[in-house]
Design an enzyme around this catalytic site. Structure first.
Site, PDB file in Angstrom:
ATOM      1  N   LEU A   1      33.984  32.369  59.541  1.00  0.00           N
ATOM      2  CA  LEU A   1      34.184  32.291  58.144  1.00  0.00           C
ATOM      3  C   LEU A   1      35.861  31.851  57.701  1.00  0.00           C
ATOM      4  O   LEU A   1      36.511  32.298  58.125  1.00  0.00           O
ATOM      5  CB  LEU A   1      34.107  33.540  57.603  1.00  0.00           C
TER       6      LEU A   1
ATOM      7  N   ASP B   1      36.467  42.871  39.950  1.00  0.00           N
ATOM      8  CA  ASP B   1      37.058  43.687  38.496  1.00  0.00           C
ATOM      9  C   ASP B   1      36.323  45.100  38.369  1.00  0.00           C
ATOM     10  O   ASP B   1      35.274  45.192  38.885  1.00  0.00           O
ATOM     11  CB  ASP B   1      36.602  42.644  37.315  1.00  0.00           C
TER      12      ASP B   1
ATOM     13  N   HIS C   1      42.049  50.684  43.169  1.00  0.00           N
ATOM     14  CA  HIS C   1      42.552  49.573  43.911  1.00  0.00           C
ATOM     15  C   HIS C   1      42.335  49.951  45.446  1.00  0.00           C
ATOM     16  O   HIS C   1      41.889  48.865  46.208  1.00  0.00           O
ATOM     17  CB  HIS C   1      43.994  49.143  43.851  1.00  0.00           C
TER      18      HIS C   1
HETATM   19  C1  FPP Z   1      40.708  44.125  38.691  1.00  0.00           C
HETATM   20  O1  FPP Z   1      40.410  45.633  38.652  1.00  0.00           O
HETATM   21  C2  FPP Z   1      41.432  44.074  40.079  1.00  0.00           C
HETATM   22  C3  FPP Z   1      42.501  43.768  40.400  1.00  0.00           C
HETATM   23  C4  FPP Z   1      43.552  43.168  39.393  1.00  0.00           C
HETATM   24  C5  FPP Z   1      43.358  43.505  41.887  1.00  0.00           C
HETATM   25  C6  FPP Z   1      42.049  43.377  42.889  1.00  0.00           C
HETATM   26  C7  FPP Z   1      42.653  44.137  43.910  1.00  0.00           C
HETATM   27  C8  FPP Z   1      41.835  44.698  44.895  1.00  0.00           C
HETATM   28  C9  FPP Z   1      40.335  44.529  44.915  1.00  0.00           C
HETATM   29  C10 FPP Z   1      42.130  45.670  45.972  1.00  0.00           C
HETATM   30  C11 FPP Z   1      43.296  45.018  46.629  1.00  0.00           C
HETATM   31  C12 FPP Z   1      43.035  43.954  47.467  1.00  0.00           C
HETATM   32  C13 FPP Z   1      43.349  43.659  48.634  1.00  0.00           C
HETATM   33  C14 FPP Z   1      42.825  42.692  49.525  1.00  0.00           C
HETATM   34  C15 FPP Z   1      44.417  44.633  49.383  1.00  0.00           C
HETATM   35  P1  FPP Z   1      41.105  46.245  37.296  1.00  0.00           P
HETATM   36  O2  FPP Z   1      42.431  46.971  37.741  1.00  0.00           O
HETATM   37  O3  FPP Z   1      41.336  45.055  36.224  1.00  0.00           O
HETATM   38  O4  FPP Z   1      39.972  47.125  36.681  1.00  0.00           O
HETATM   39  P2  FPP Z   1      39.512  47.422  35.232  1.00  0.00           P
HETATM   40  O5  FPP Z   1      39.041  46.078  34.651  1.00  0.00           O
HETATM   41  O6  FPP Z   1      38.568  48.279  35.362  1.00  0.00           O
HETATM   42  O7  FPP Z   1      40.831  47.958  34.669  1.00  0.00           O
END
Ligand code: FPP
Length: 225
Positions: free
Chosen positions: A125, A13, A30
């Site tokens: 893994l 997150d 992202h």
């Molecule tokens: C949360 O950050 C993250 C997500 C909803 C998506 C997780 C995705 C990635 C780590 C990148 C893509 C992954 C791959 C494997 C290609 P948020 O957007 O909720 O952040 P915030 O809470 O600061 O708004």
């Protein structure tokens, strides 16, 4: 004997806030987050004690985000899988997707299945990526499967019908919030929970190792004395 972090699961997150801090659009967070996925996965694959790493990449609730962000995440995932397949193979990592993949485009589903097939021989893994994943949805699907197969509903049977059957030892959430957000609710029944304020794009193998060091000193009693 100290605890072993055999199965580490992470709620990634903070991508959006990281991008805001850099005065960049959310999607840049992202993009950086995907690089961190590769670094953490590579670190875990070379770690003596970690056998499974499960990362929460897209939840059943994430479809509620703006269409452009969802589309960006789909493209990023597809780019990531194409680009990183060789990293899995070089590090002997077996890739699995967990979640209900049926909502993804046919081409993305195909790419996910191909990645699973190409890495099926890897013996290192186990890397699970949670995609259109929600623990309640996973448990419901497992119960339905058992019912359809006419099997008795026991803890063991339900466990093996889940997408990811292994219990979680260590569950980490980055980004400062302290909640589970429908992630691995069954498997994390006895997991140790660690929350860090670090935003996912700033998370490093070094911080993961420092959390593992703290985890190893916790006494786990699993309800006993
Ligand atoms: C949360 O950050 C993250 C997500 C909803 C998506 C997780 C995705 C990635 C780590 C990148 C893509 C992954 C791959 C494997 C290609 P948020 O957007 O909720 O952040 P915030 O809470 O600061 O708004």
């Amino acid at each position: 004997m100290s605890n072993l972090p055999r199965h580490v699961a992470i709620i990634m997150d903070g991508n959006g806030r990281w991008a805001q801090q850099q005065e960049q659009p959310r999607v840049k967070g992202h993009e950086k987050g995907a690089e961190v996925v590769r670094d953490i996965m590579t670190f875990a694959s070379r770690h003596d004690e970690i056998r499974s790493l499960t990362l929460y990449a897209f939840s059943t609730e994430n479809w509620k985000r703006p269409k452009a962000e969802v589309e960006f995440l789909m493209k990023l995932l597809s780019r990531y899988l194409k680009k990183e397949q060789h990293v899995y193979l070089e590090n002997n990592v077996r890739f699995h997707a967990i979640g209900d993949l049926s909502r993804f485009s046919a081409s993305l589903q195909k790419l996910i299945r191909q990645t699973e097939e190409k890495t099926a021989h890897c013996t290192g893994l186990h890397h699970h990526l949670a995609l259109n994943y929600g623990a309640k949805d996973e448990i419901l699907r497992a119960v339905k499967t058992l019912q359809e197969d006419g099997l008795e509903l026991t803890e063991e049977a339900l466990n093996s019908a889940l997408d990811a059957p292994e219990p979680v030892d260590l569950l980490i959430r980055t980004g400062g919030d302290q909640r589970l957000s429908n992630f691995l609710l069954w498997q994390a029944a006895y997991a140790e929970l660690f929350f860090t304020r670090t935003l996912w794009p700033d998370f490093t193998p070094r911080e993961l190792q420092s959390i593992i060091d703290r985890f190893k000193s916790v006494e786990r009693r699993f309800g006993g004395l």
